[in-house]
Design an enzyme around this catalytic site. Structure first.
Site, PDB file in Angstrom:
ATOM      1  N   ASP A   1       3.913   0.489  12.216  1.00  0.00           N
ATOM      2  CA  ASP A   1       2.904  -0.482  11.523  1.00  0.00           C
ATOM      3  C   ASP A   1       2.575  -1.682  11.910  1.00  0.00           C
ATOM      4  OD1 ASP A   1       2.602   1.871   8.634  1.00  0.00           O
ATOM      5  OD2 ASP A   1       2.464   2.075  10.633  1.00  0.00           O
TER       6      ASP A   1
ATOM      7  N   CYS B   1      -5.030   7.566   8.997  1.00  0.00           N
ATOM      8  CA  CYS B   1      -5.196   7.408  10.881  1.00  0.00           C
ATOM      9  C   CYS B   1      -4.571   8.599  11.655  1.00  0.00           C
ATOM     10  CB  CYS B   1      -4.664   6.168  10.653  1.00  0.00           C
ATOM     11  SG  CYS B   1      -5.143   4.714   9.572  1.00  0.00           S
TER      12      CYS B   1
ATOM     13  N   ARG C   1       0.268  14.811  13.617  1.00  0.00           N
ATOM     14  CA  ARG C   1       0.811  14.750  12.235  1.00  0.00           C
ATOM     15  C   ARG C   1       1.051  16.344  11.078  1.00  0.00           C
ATOM     16  NH1 ARG C   1      -1.990   9.200   9.681  1.00  0.00           N
ATOM     17  NH2 ARG C   1       0.764   8.100   8.679  1.00  0.00           N
TER      18      ARG C   1
ATOM     19  N   ASP D   1       6.458  20.158   8.693  1.00  0.00           N
ATOM     20  CA  ASP D   1       6.806  21.060   8.487  1.00  0.00           C
ATOM     21  C   ASP D   1       8.460  20.510   7.802  1.00  0.00           C
ATOM     22  OD1 ASP D   1       7.124  19.361  11.605  1.00  0.00           O
ATOM     23  OD2 ASP D   1       9.030  19.993  11.609  1.00  0.00           O
TER      24      ASP D   1
ATOM     25  N   LYS E   1       0.945  -1.088  -0.400  1.00  0.00           N
ATOM     26  CA  LYS E   1      -0.384   0.072  -0.144  1.00  0.00           C
ATOM     27  C   LYS E   1       0.944   1.157   0.044  1.00  0.00           C
ATOM     28  CE  LYS E   1      -2.076   1.632   4.339  1.00  0.00           C
ATOM     29  NZ  LYS E   1      -1.572   3.111   4.340  1.00  0.00           N
ATOM     30  N   ASN E   2       1.837   1.748   0.682  1.00  0.00           N
ATOM     31  CA  ASN E   2       2.219   2.720   0.753  1.00  0.00           C
ATOM     32  C   ASN E   2       3.775   2.760   0.473  1.00  0.00           C
ATOM     33  OD1 ASN E   2       0.992   3.290   3.504  1.00  0.00           O
ATOM     34  ND2 ASN E   2       2.500   2.442   5.003  1.00  0.00           N
TER      35      ASN E   2
ATOM     36  N   ARG F   1      -9.084   0.295   3.844  1.00  0.00           N
ATOM     37  CA  ARG F   1      -8.097   1.281   3.482  1.00  0.00           C
ATOM     38  C   ARG F   1      -6.848   0.395   2.713  1.00  0.00           C
ATOM     39  NH1 ARG F   1      -6.421   6.069   7.231  1.00  0.00           N
ATOM     40  NH2 ARG F   1      -5.163   6.405   4.897  1.00  0.00           N
TER      41      ARG F   1
HETATM   42  C1  EPZ Z   1       3.923   6.913   7.048  1.00  0.00           C
HETATM   43  O1  EPZ Z   1       3.424   7.535   7.369  1.00  0.00           O
HETATM   44  C2  EPZ Z   1       2.875   5.838   6.201  1.00  0.00           C
HETATM   45  N1  EPZ Z   1       2.111   6.213   5.931  1.00  0.00           N
HETATM   46  C3  EPZ Z   1       2.359   5.179   7.700  1.00  0.00           C
HETATM   47  O2  EPZ Z   1       2.154   4.116   7.739  1.00  0.00           O
HETATM   48  C4  EPZ Z   1       3.925   4.871   8.874  1.00  0.00           C
HETATM   49  O3  EPZ Z   1       3.074   4.997  10.629  1.00  0.00           O
HETATM   50  C5  EPZ Z   1       4.786   6.469   8.955  1.00  0.00           C
HETATM   51  O4  EPZ Z   1       4.696   6.831   7.414  1.00  0.00           O
HETATM   52  C6  EPZ Z   1       5.938   5.429   9.791  1.00  0.00           C
HETATM   53  O5  EPZ Z   1       7.080   4.240   9.365  1.00  0.00           O
HETATM   54  C7  EPZ Z   1       2.491   5.952   4.426  1.00  0.00           C
HETATM   55  O6  EPZ Z   1       3.004   6.218   3.556  1.00  0.00           O
HETATM   56  C8  EPZ Z   1       0.911   6.528   3.783  1.00  0.00           C
HETATM   57  P1  EPZ Z   1       6.295  10.132   9.637  1.00  0.00           P
HETATM   58  P2  EPZ Z   1       4.296   9.014   7.293  1.00  0.00           P
HETATM   59  O7  EPZ Z   1       6.464  11.355   8.775  1.00  0.00           O
HETATM   60  O8  EPZ Z   1       4.955  10.154   6.312  1.00  0.00           O
HETATM   61  C9  EPZ Z   1       6.861  13.564  12.184  1.00  0.00           C
HETATM   62  C10 EPZ Z   1      -0.049   2.678   7.618  1.00  0.00           C
HETATM   63  O9  EPZ Z   1      -0.562   1.962   8.828  1.00  0.00           O
HETATM   64  N2  EPZ Z   1       6.941  14.178  11.222  1.00  0.00           N
HETATM   65  O10 EPZ Z   1       7.210   8.810   8.853  1.00  0.00           O
HETATM   66  O11 EPZ Z   1       3.324  10.441   8.070  1.00  0.00           O
HETATM   67  C11 EPZ Z   1       5.513  12.590  12.646  1.00  0.00           C
HETATM   68  O12 EPZ Z   1       4.716  13.245  13.248  1.00  0.00           O
HETATM   69  C12 EPZ Z   1       0.244   4.879   8.142  1.00  0.00           C
HETATM   70  O13 EPZ Z   1       0.408   2.607   6.748  1.00  0.00           O
HETATM   71  C13 EPZ Z   1       7.197  15.773  11.725  1.00  0.00           C
HETATM   72  O14 EPZ Z   1       7.276  16.234  12.649  1.00  0.00           O
HETATM   73  O15 EPZ Z   1       4.999   9.444   8.399  1.00  0.00           O
HETATM   74  C14 EPZ Z   1       5.797  11.251  13.359  1.00  0.00           C
HETATM   75  O16 EPZ Z   1       5.978  11.720  15.069  1.00  0.00           O
HETATM   76  C15 EPZ Z   1      -0.007   5.041   9.003  1.00  0.00           C
HETATM   77  N3  EPZ Z   1       7.155  16.940  10.879  1.00  0.00           N
HETATM   78  C16 EPZ Z   1       7.194  10.915  12.469  1.00  0.00           C
HETATM   79  O17 EPZ Z   1       8.280  12.423  12.284  1.00  0.00           O
HETATM   80  C17 EPZ Z   1       6.929  15.727   9.337  1.00  0.00           C
HETATM   81  O18 EPZ Z   1       6.647  17.260   8.206  1.00  0.00           O
HETATM   82  C18 EPZ Z   1       7.428  10.231  11.068  1.00  0.00           C
HETATM   83  O19 EPZ Z   1       6.568   9.970  10.892  1.00  0.00           O
HETATM   84  C19 EPZ Z   1       7.099  14.844   8.927  1.00  0.00           C
HETATM   85  C20 EPZ Z   1       6.611  13.697   9.717  1.00  0.00           C
END
Ligand code: EPZ
Length: 430
Positions: A307, A118, A123, A126, A22-23, A399
């Site tokens: 995940d 989700c 989220r 920045d 999916k991702n 989803r």
């Molecule tokens: C991706 O989300 C995945 N979604 C998520 O999977 C997964 O949990 C996550 O990566 C971590 O592996 C998709 O790929 C569509 P991140 P993403 O940016 O990209 C912080 C599922 O179940 N952060 O790696 O949104 C954030 O708050 C879903 O398939 C910032 O602070 O995750 C988090 O604490 C759920 N600023 C951490 O980084 C930013 O600009 C990791 O988030 C971006 C992120």
């Protein structure tokens, strides 16, 4: 309203084939906008709603998308003319924000409503914005609702991610791939879907090196041609079936996997007493005893994936002893524990730590899916529990998991989907 009804207690046996990731799909589908030609993408999980929303969004901005078969599509982005995507399209999923990087990379302009997805805690985006601005884009967020990004021309630049972010790594790659000069993303995410996106873009003529490490170098190119590309299997779906096999004391061959992507999950299952056998494109998980306890700390890849956190918690809820789960990625990813407690689990959550005191057995109960992976955990719990479990809010599950009822029924699980009338929908006969 639909729900899953599961009669638990039967070990899972046989073979199951994993769908495309999916991702990876959610990053690669918008990337096709950057091509000046036609892209064919294969091994897609086309029946999951997140992927269908991404395809609908592509069509919304003018791309032609043709379904070739149940897992392949042809995308012609040559007629894409709009760089505006409304909340109606973005509210369904988090990954809709990848259209910002893709449209910025294609047109030097993007106006995209903030995404849905989700709720796992705040989220922010920045780091995405930091990357776009480093490339020379002017970015504003209107009323915290619309991201507007624009640039006469994008120039390659160094970008250091303050936090390892999958989304920011993807979005910066999409914006940088046609920028002039070299972009270096440091502290980049290393997930398998990052590598898959880089391979897809390189098959279109991009020049990306280092994906899968924490330093990714992108030398901008003028144009990207078409390609035919098959995406990787879904390591989280594979891991979900691995845990389900262990939790039900079954013996399952999980096919269409890349075992290297599953190493952290395999390691933890072996720690809990499961037997894991790796083959070239398959993995077998079997368990005939009560699982032992073990501690989990979720980390960016190659650490244990966040995940998979709700799913492994179900196995630990049945373990002999007390286990600790430390969730280091999301601030609100333990809501599902309330549902497991309704099934007899003994779990204490304190901030980012869950303490799980294993019990001999869970008992079926009416529960709900709070989000995608929480829903997957409810299915595992229902399959492992004694008695009947009903799972509501199953749209979350659909989803991210293809043909759940069919796949689980084919390996011995007693699961079916039923339709139930919401009491508020009953017409008042007056
Ligand atoms: C991706 O989300 C995945 N979604 C998520 O999977 C997964 O949990 C996550 O990566 C971590 O592996 C998709 O790929 C569509 P991140 P993403 O940016 O990209 C912080 C599922 O179940 N952060 O790696 O949104 C954030 O708050 C879903 O398939 C910032 O602070 O995750 C988090 O604490 C759920 N600023 C951490 O980084 C930013 O600009 C990791 O988030 C971006 C992120």
């Amino acid at each position: 309203m639909e729900k899953y009804v599961i009669n638990g207690g039967t070990p899972l046996y046989g073979e199951v084939s994993v769908s495309g990731a999916k991702n990876a799909a959610l990053a690669i589908i918008p990337a096709a906008i950057l091509s000046q030609d036609i892209c064919v993408i294969e091994n897609l999980p086309l029946s999951i709603s997140d992927v269908r929303y991404m395809i609908a969004t592509l069509r919304h901005i003018g791309a032609d998308v043709r379904y070739i078969d149940k897992s392949s599509i042809e995308i012609d982005s040559r007629k894409v003319s709009s760089y505006v995507i409304s909340h109606d399209m973005t509210k369904h999923l988090r990954a809709s924000y990848y259209f910002i990087g893709a449209l910025l990379g294609r047109f030097g302009r993007a106006r995209v409503a903030m995404p849905g997805g989700c709720y796992l805690g705040p989220r922010p985006i920045d780091q995405h914005i930091k990357g776009f601005e480093a490339l020379g884009a002017k970015v504003s967020v209107e009323d915290n609702a619309i991201v507007e990004a624009s640039s006469e021309k994008l120039f390659g630049a160094p970008v250091y991610l303050d936090i390892v972010s999958v989304g920011a790594t993807v979005n910066i790659m999409l914006a940088a791939v046609k920028a002039e000069g070299m972009t270096v993303i440091e502290n980049a995410a290393k997930e398998p879907h990052i590598v898959d996106l880089a391979n897809f873009l390189n098959s279109m003529g991009a020049d990306i090196r280092g994906a899968g490490t924490d330093v990714i170098k992108i030398r901008g190119v003028e144009n990207l041609h078409g390609c035919t590309y098959s995406i990787i299997p879904d390591q989280i779906e594979a891991g979900t079936f691995m845990v389900a096999a262990a939790a039900t004391k079954g013996n399952l061959l999980i096919k269409n996997v890349i075992p290297k992507h599953l190493e952290s999950i395999s390691t933890k299952l072996v720690e809990c007493g499961a037997t894991v056998e790796e083959y070239d494109e398959a993995i077998r998980v079997s368990m005939d005893t009560r699982p032992g306890k073990c501690n989990i700390k979720t980390m960016p890849h190659p650490g244990f994936p966040t995940d998979m956190q709700p799913q492994i918690a179900v196995l630990l809820a049945l373990a002999d002893g007390t286990s600790l789960i430390s969730e280091s990625i999301w601030s609100n990813r333990f809501r599902y524990t309330e549902q497991l407690i309704r099934m007899g689990a003994k779990i204490n959550v304190d901030g980012q730590i869950a303490m799980i005191h294993g019990v001999e057995a869970l008992k079926g109960a009416p529960v709900r899916a709070d989000d995608l992976r929480a829903g997957a955990a409810m299915i595992i719990a229902g399959l492992a529990a004694q008695g009947r479990t009903e799972i509501e809010e199953i749209s979350h599950i659909r989803r991210g998991y293809e043909n759940v009822v069919e796949k689980i029924s084919n390996i011995g699980g007693d699961i079916r989907m039923v339709y139930c009338v919401d009491p508020l929908d009953i017409n008042d006969a007056g």
